[in-house]
Design a protein around this motif. Structure first.
Motif, PDB file in Angstrom:
ATOM      1  N   ALA A 196       0.811  -1.286   0.105  1.00 51.75           N
ATOM      2  CA  ALA A 196       0.194   0.039   0.019  1.00 51.75           C
ATOM      3  C   ALA A 196       1.040   1.194   0.114  1.00 51.75           C
ATOM      4  N   ASP A 197       0.613   1.938  -1.118  1.00 47.71           N
ATOM      5  CA  ASP A 197       1.390   3.399  -0.872  1.00 47.71           C
ATOM      6  C   ASP A 197       0.396   4.383  -0.331  1.00 47.71           C
ATOM      7  N   SER A 198       0.458   5.482  -0.134  1.00 45.30           N
ATOM      8  CA  SER A 198      -0.271   6.559   0.660  1.00 45.30           C
ATOM      9  C   SER A 198      -1.491   6.541   0.267  1.00 45.30           C
ATOM     10  N   ALA A 199      -1.641   6.708  -1.204  1.00 43.45           N
ATOM     11  CA  ALA A 199      -3.055   6.947  -1.873  1.00 43.45           C
ATOM     12  C   ALA A 199      -3.903   5.715  -1.680  1.00 43.45           C
ATOM     13  N   THR A 200      -3.092   4.519  -1.769  1.00 36.94           N
ATOM     14  CA  THR A 200      -3.976   3.293  -1.561  1.00 36.94           C
ATOM     15  C   THR A 200      -4.543   3.029  -0.134  1.00 36.94           C
ATOM     16  N   SER A 201      -3.646   3.662   0.786  1.00 34.79           N
ATOM     17  CA  SER A 201      -4.064   3.523   2.272  1.00 34.79           C
ATOM     18  C   SER A 201      -5.212   4.380   2.619  1.00 34.79           C
ATOM     19  N   HIS A 202      -5.156   5.526   2.235  1.00 43.28           N
ATOM     20  CA  HIS A 202      -6.043   6.355   2.284  1.00 43.28           C
ATOM     21  C   HIS A 202      -7.467   6.205   1.553  1.00 43.28           C
ATOM     22  N   ALA A 203      -7.245   5.700   0.651  1.00 40.76           N
ATOM     23  CA  ALA A 203      -8.497   4.993  -0.387  1.00 40.76           C
ATOM     24  C   ALA A 203      -9.204   3.995   0.638  1.00 40.76           C
ATOM     25  N   VAL A 204      -8.406   3.002   1.309  1.00 39.37           N
ATOM     26  CA  VAL A 204      -8.895   2.096   2.065  1.00 39.37           C
ATOM     27  C   VAL A 204      -9.626   2.709   3.245  1.00 39.37           C
ATOM     28  N   HIS A 205      -9.175   3.512   3.751  1.00 40.69           N
ATOM     29  CA  HIS A 205      -9.695   4.649   4.973  1.00 40.69           C
ATOM     30  C   HIS A 205     -11.066   5.099   4.282  1.00 40.69           C
ATOM     31  N   HIS A 206     -11.154   5.574   3.394  1.00 37.16           N
ATOM     32  CA  HIS A 206     -12.260   6.265   2.678  1.00 37.16           C
ATOM     33  C   HIS A 206     -13.587   5.001   2.576  1.00 37.16           C
ATOM     34  N   ALA A 207     -13.021   3.913   2.127  1.00 37.07           N
ATOM     35  CA  ALA A 207     -14.113   2.715   1.827  1.00 37.07           C
ATOM     36  C   ALA A 207     -14.322   2.419   3.332  1.00 37.07           C
ATOM     37  N   LEU A 208     -13.580   2.164   4.365  1.00 39.36           N
ATOM     38  CA  LEU A 208     -14.078   1.720   5.515  1.00 39.36           C
ATOM     39  C   LEU A 208     -14.930   2.760   6.210  1.00 39.36           C
ATOM     40  N   ASN A 209     -14.719   3.984   5.972  1.00 39.01           N
ATOM     41  CA  ASN A 209     -15.691   5.370   6.593  1.00 39.01           C
ATOM     42  C   ASN A 209     -16.921   4.984   5.930  1.00 39.01           C
ATOM     43  N   HIS A 210     -16.990   5.036   4.566  1.00 38.47           N
ATOM     44  CA  HIS A 210     -18.421   4.566   3.789  1.00 38.47           C
ATOM     45  C   HIS A 210     -19.007   3.418   4.455  1.00 38.47           C
ATOM     46  N   ALA A 211     -18.340   2.192   4.414  1.00 35.49           N
ATOM     47  CA  ALA A 211     -19.202   1.017   4.948  1.00 35.49           C
ATOM     48  C   ALA A 211     -19.598   1.087   6.300  1.00 35.49           C
ATOM     49  N   GLU A 212     -18.853   1.868   7.241  1.00 43.78           N
ATOM     50  CA  GLU A 212     -19.323   2.099   8.594  1.00 43.78           C
ATOM     51  C   GLU A 212     -20.737   3.030   8.804  1.00 43.78           C
TER      52      GLU A 212
END
Length: 266
Positions: free
Chosen positions: A33-49
């Motif tokens: 995971a580069d920085s952009a990928t890590s932040h994208a997973v974070h965004h996806a988790l926020n959406h799912a929550e």
């Protein structure tokens, strides 16, 4: 494959029934995971929550080589170590996250470095029989500080914990299952299906209670026994006298399956 419109191609988001699947999609880089990928997973988790139709979340990777091999060392070589850390949420936006919903790691391959830290941050782990785990940061002059050392210290006896931390060695899924760090080990082509089956099994219960049980577990883990018992008493009405509890008791007495208010306000 459904996807959130603002996610990069390195992260896929899919909903199957009441389960969100977040998939790292960098198989050529072993899902590092580069920085952009890590932040994208974070965004996806926020959406799912935030989505009330989602009861559980699965994190997995593309391909059969790796779940996640940690931070992108090529990016780290350019800009310095620590890439992929989301402020306040940790690596992949998960290792410091307090996710209210059940979180399942479907470990389809190597889960090493930050990848192992992410898997350890999940509530349940389903792993391929060929998966390997490890914290090799020590071999690169670093320490797995994003949750790996901390969670291993809580989960294992001192001597075994230090073996994993100090050696940087890789361990098979069966060995981690024996240590209690993996719930189920299955053939590689069954990992996601098994994770989905596990999600369906737990989501047949009250989602309201699943979230409260996670909160109580955290209180019990981080505090004293008395603090956890006191927390239970303080939240007794929510734990034992909700619409779901009344439905569960009625269903038992009537000999039928309970129809919990899952996905709706309680």
């Amino acid at each position: 494959m459904t996807n959130l419109p603002d996610l990069p191609a390195t992260v896929h988001y899919e909903q199957r029934g009441a389960v969100a699947i977040i998939r790292l999609n960098r198989p050529d880089l072993r899902n590092a995971a580069d920085s952009a990928t890590s932040h994208a997973v974070h965004h996806a988790l926020n959406h799912a929550e935030a989505d009330d139709s989602i009861g559980a979340i699965i994190l997995t990777g593309t391909g059969d080589r790796a779940f996640c091999s940690g931070m992108d060392l090529k990016e780290a070589g350019r800009v310095g170590a620590g890439t992929g850390l989301v402020p306040g949420a940790g690596f992949l936006g998960i290792t410091e996250r307090n996710c209210p919903k059940p979180l399942i790691a479907a470990v389809n391959g190597a889960a090493v470095a930050g990848g192992m830290e992410a898997a350890l941050a999940c509530d349940l782990v389903v792993a391929s029989q060929d998966a390997v785990f490890g914290l090799p940061e020590i071999k690169r002059g670093m320490v797995a500080f994003a949750g790996g050392v901390q969670r291993i210290a809580r989960a294992l006896p001192r001597q075994k914990a230090f073996e994993i931390i100090f050696s940087g060695a890789y361990y098979g899924a069966a060995e981690f299952q024996a240590l209690g760090l993996v719930n189920r080990v299955v053939p590689q082509d069954r990992v996601l299906d098994e994770a989905l089956a596990l999600a369906d099994e737990i989501l047949a219960n009250s989602w309201h209670c699943l979230r409260l049980a996670k909160q109580l577990h955290q209180v019990a883990r981080d505090g004293t026994l008395q603090q956890a018992i006191d927390w239970g008493h303080e939240h007794g009405a929510a734990l034992m006298n909700s619409a779901d509890s009344r439905e569960g008791i009625a269903a038992y007495n009537q000999g039928r399956a309970a129809g919990f208010s899952n996905g709706t306000a309680i």
